[in-house]
Write an enzyme that holds these catalytic residues in place. Structure first.
Site, PDB file in Angstrom:
ATOM      1  N   CYS A  17       0.814  -1.208   0.000  1.00 22.04           N
ATOM      2  CA  CYS A  17       0.000   0.000   0.000  1.00 22.04           C
ATOM      3  C   CYS A  17       0.855   1.268   0.000  1.00 22.04           C
ATOM      4  O   CYS A  17       2.074   1.203  -0.114  1.00 22.04           O
ATOM      5  CB  CYS A  17      -0.886  -0.017   1.211  1.00 22.04           C
ATOM      6  SG  CYS A  17      -1.658  -1.625   1.439  1.00 22.04           S
ATOM      7  N   GLY A  43      -1.780   1.233  -4.886  1.00 22.35           N
ATOM      8  CA  GLY A  43      -2.952   0.481  -4.462  1.00 22.35           C
ATOM      9  C   GLY A  43      -4.216   1.144  -4.951  1.00 22.35           C
ATOM     10  O   GLY A  43      -4.398   2.345  -4.754  1.00 22.35           O
ATOM     11  N   ASN A 117       1.767   0.062   5.628  1.00 23.96           N
ATOM     12  CA  ASN A 117       2.217  -0.459   4.338  1.00 23.96           C
ATOM     13  C   ASN A 117       3.187  -1.598   4.625  1.00 23.96           C
ATOM     14  O   ASN A 117       4.177  -1.382   5.312  1.00 23.96           O
ATOM     15  CB  ASN A 117       2.914   0.676   3.570  1.00 23.96           C
ATOM     16  CG  ASN A 117       3.688   0.189   2.355  1.00 23.96           C
ATOM     17  OD1 ASN A 117       4.716   0.742   2.016  1.00 23.96           O
ATOM     18  ND2 ASN A 117       3.220  -0.834   1.698  1.00 23.96           N
ATOM     19  N   GLY A 118       2.887  -2.788   4.128  1.00 19.59           N
ATOM     20  CA  GLY A 118       3.816  -3.897   4.333  1.00 19.59           C
ATOM     21  C   GLY A 118       3.120  -5.166   4.746  1.00 19.59           C
ATOM     22  O   GLY A 118       1.929  -5.341   4.498  1.00 19.59           O
ATOM     23  N   TYR A 256       9.961  -1.974  -9.957  1.00 11.54           N
ATOM     24  CA  TYR A 256       8.596  -1.887 -10.474  1.00 11.54           C
ATOM     25  C   TYR A 256       7.684  -0.886  -9.752  1.00 11.54           C
ATOM     26  O   TYR A 256       6.968  -0.128 -10.386  1.00 11.54           O
ATOM     27  CB  TYR A 256       7.956  -3.284 -10.421  1.00 11.54           C
ATOM     28  CG  TYR A 256       6.487  -3.270 -10.744  1.00 11.54           C
ATOM     29  CD1 TYR A 256       6.047  -3.050 -12.045  1.00 11.54           C
ATOM     30  CD2 TYR A 256       5.533  -3.433  -9.746  1.00 11.54           C
ATOM     31  CE1 TYR A 256       4.694  -3.008 -12.344  1.00 11.54           C
ATOM     32  CE2 TYR A 256       4.178  -3.396 -10.044  1.00 11.54           C
ATOM     33  CZ  TYR A 256       3.766  -3.183 -11.340  1.00 11.54           C
ATOM     34  OH  TYR A 256       2.438  -3.140 -11.637  1.00 11.54           O
TER      35      TYR A 256
END
Ligand code: AMP
Ligand code: SF4
Length: 465
Positions: A17, A43, A117-118, A256
């Protein structure tokens, strides 16, 4: 143990995220909206913003893109000069409004909100322990665990956070806000990026530094692994929740995920990709007429390939901007259809040409197979596929959806076999050493090497063999 391996390889909820936070800036929620908008690529499944006016915390959230969830009226419901926000990505099984963040924890000692996030790799064990002690979970997201852990500790709010964090293993960047402070947290392995910027009399925090430009903030620095910032009206205090740290930034952030205009650990993402493209050209040259990249994440590496090889860089593929990332479509059939909607080949550019096609990675092989067909249908004489990272041979346990072990095509096919499968005239990947040369030493390469930087997964990998 074997059961655990199956669990980890079975495709659990993954989160890749984006988080954004604002402290002591007027109309904080409005700024958070802009920040989240620039993190949308991280996201697309859900978005949420919570704000505080120092008295109470209000939260608004919903499923969909930031612009679908929020309008002027909804943002106006979020007053105050402190705010945190979240954009959510999740794979099959991880969806649902209850999992959209920020998570709001109501407590007699004071409410607080969490954006994460993670991926917490010991989530299952922690959840079982917490439930055995009476905690009730409202979501299936890992992020709620930190809320329960904080609640169970004693002391000031910041002491409780510092006591709770060492219990977590894995990759995480957290923003935690109560009515007084904002806490900004990065995991001890440094997997996920998190940056701090200055805006007027206040501060902003973001998963990616590119968001600062959009809100007019100046980049100050990235957080250190294991660092906890306590942001107050008068000062920013820095703590370490552990001294046992390592710098293992996820290489996929460079390859990416992140925007080309972001910088991670001092290295600009576009530059890192261009470096990798040039190294790829040095390692795997081929005779060709043009070099093209797959939009958007591979354009920089295609430029690098062209720089080193001297083969002209061309625009051979055009992207329809209004279609989401192919990965967010839940099944293979929908994924394939997503790819078709997304890209078109430029016949005028590729017809009768020997093309070097550069992409950032191959996961399941869907994208490359389809793009090669597009190019051949448009008249390309030869298509030589060059990948600006190594074959992905292991799943990620740290929150990136590199998919499950069985879905990773490079676990089943050698580069030669894979080249034939996707219909390329040749296929070559960047070597592991090439990635280190292009991205630096302080990176996680576990999905390319199978060597995990945290002990738990080294053990699992050994058992799997
Ligand atoms: P695939 O078609 O499964 O081989 O996917 C490869 C494509 O997905 C590449 O073009 C990448 O740009 C993109 N990609 C790589 N890793 C991820 C990821 N973790 N999440 C979403 N997309 C990705
Ligand atoms: Fe990133 Fe791969 Fe490491 Fe996961 S295993 S953190 S995707 S480099």
């Amino acid at each position: 143990m074997i059961k655990e391996i199956e669990y980890f390889l079975s495709g659990k909820i993954n989160e890749e995220c984006g988080v954004f936070g604002v402290f002591n800036v007027e109309d904080a929620a409005q700024l958070t909206y802009y920040g989240l908008h620039s993190l949308q690529h991280r996201g697309q499944e859900g978005a949420g913003i919570a704000s505080s006016d120092g008295e109470s915390i209000i939260r608004e959230k919903g499923e969909g893109l930031v612009t679908e969830v929020f309008n002027t009226e909804r943002i106006a419901k979020l007053p105050g000069n402190m705010s945190i926000g979240h954009v959510r990505y999740s794979t099959t099984g991880g969806g649902g409004i209850e999992n959209v963040q920020p998570i709001l924890v109501r407590s007699h000692t004071g409410d607080f909100v969490i954006a994460h996030n993670g991926n917490i790799v010991n989530a299952k064990e922690l959840k079982m322990q917490l439930e055995a002690m009476g905690s009730i979970f409202h979501t299936t997201s890992d992020s709620e665990i930190i809320g329960h852990l904080i609640q169970r500790e004693v002391g000031d709010f910041h002491e409780k956070i510092l006591k709770a964090l060492p219990k977590l293993e894995g990759a995480f960047s957290f923003l935690i806000m109560n009515n007084e402070n904002l806490f900004v947290i990065r995991d001890k392995n440094g997997f996920r990026p998190l940056s701090m910027g200055k805006l007027e009399d206040g501060y902003v925090f973001s998963s990616e530094s590119s968001a600062f430009e959009i809100v007019g903030a100046d980049y100050i620095r990235g957080l250190k692994p294991g660092e906890v910032l306590k942001v107050s009206k008068d000062e920013i205090e820095s703590f370490q929740y552990t001294d046992c740290t390592q710098d293992k930034m996820c290489s996929m952030e460079y390859i990416y995920f992140s925007r080309p205009d972001s910088s991670i650990n001092g290295l600009n993402v576009h530059t890192s990709r261009r470096n990798c493209g040039a190294i790829l050209a040095k390692e795997s040259p081929v005779e060709a007429d043009i070099v093209i990249g797959v939009p958007d994440s591979s354009l920089s590496s295609a430029m690098g390939y062209s720089d080193f090889s001297g083969i002209p860089y061309e625009m051979g593929l055009v992207k329809n901007r209004y279609v989401g990332r192919t990965f967010i479509k839940p099944n293979q059939h929908q994924r394939e259809r997503g790819v078709k909607m997304k890209l078109s080949a430029m016949e005028a550019v590729v017809k009768d040409k020997r093309v070097v096609l550069v992409d950032d990675s191959i996961v399941r092989g869907t994208t490359s197979k389809h793009i090669i067909k597009l190019l051949k249908d448009a008249g390309a004489k030869e298509v030589h596929m060059r990948i600006a990272s190594s074959p992905i041979i292991s799943p990620c346990f740290y929150g990136v959806d590199t998919s499950t072990y069985n879905e990773l095509i490079s676990t089943r096919l050698s580069p030669k076999e894979l080249g034939e499968y996707i219909g390329a005239d040749s296929l070559a990947f960047l070597s592991n050493d090439g990635m280190i040369e292009g991205l630096g030493k302080n990176i996680c390469l576990a999905c390319f090497t199978g060597k995990y930087p945290t002990s738990m997964f080294s053990l699992l990998e050994n058992l799997k063999k």
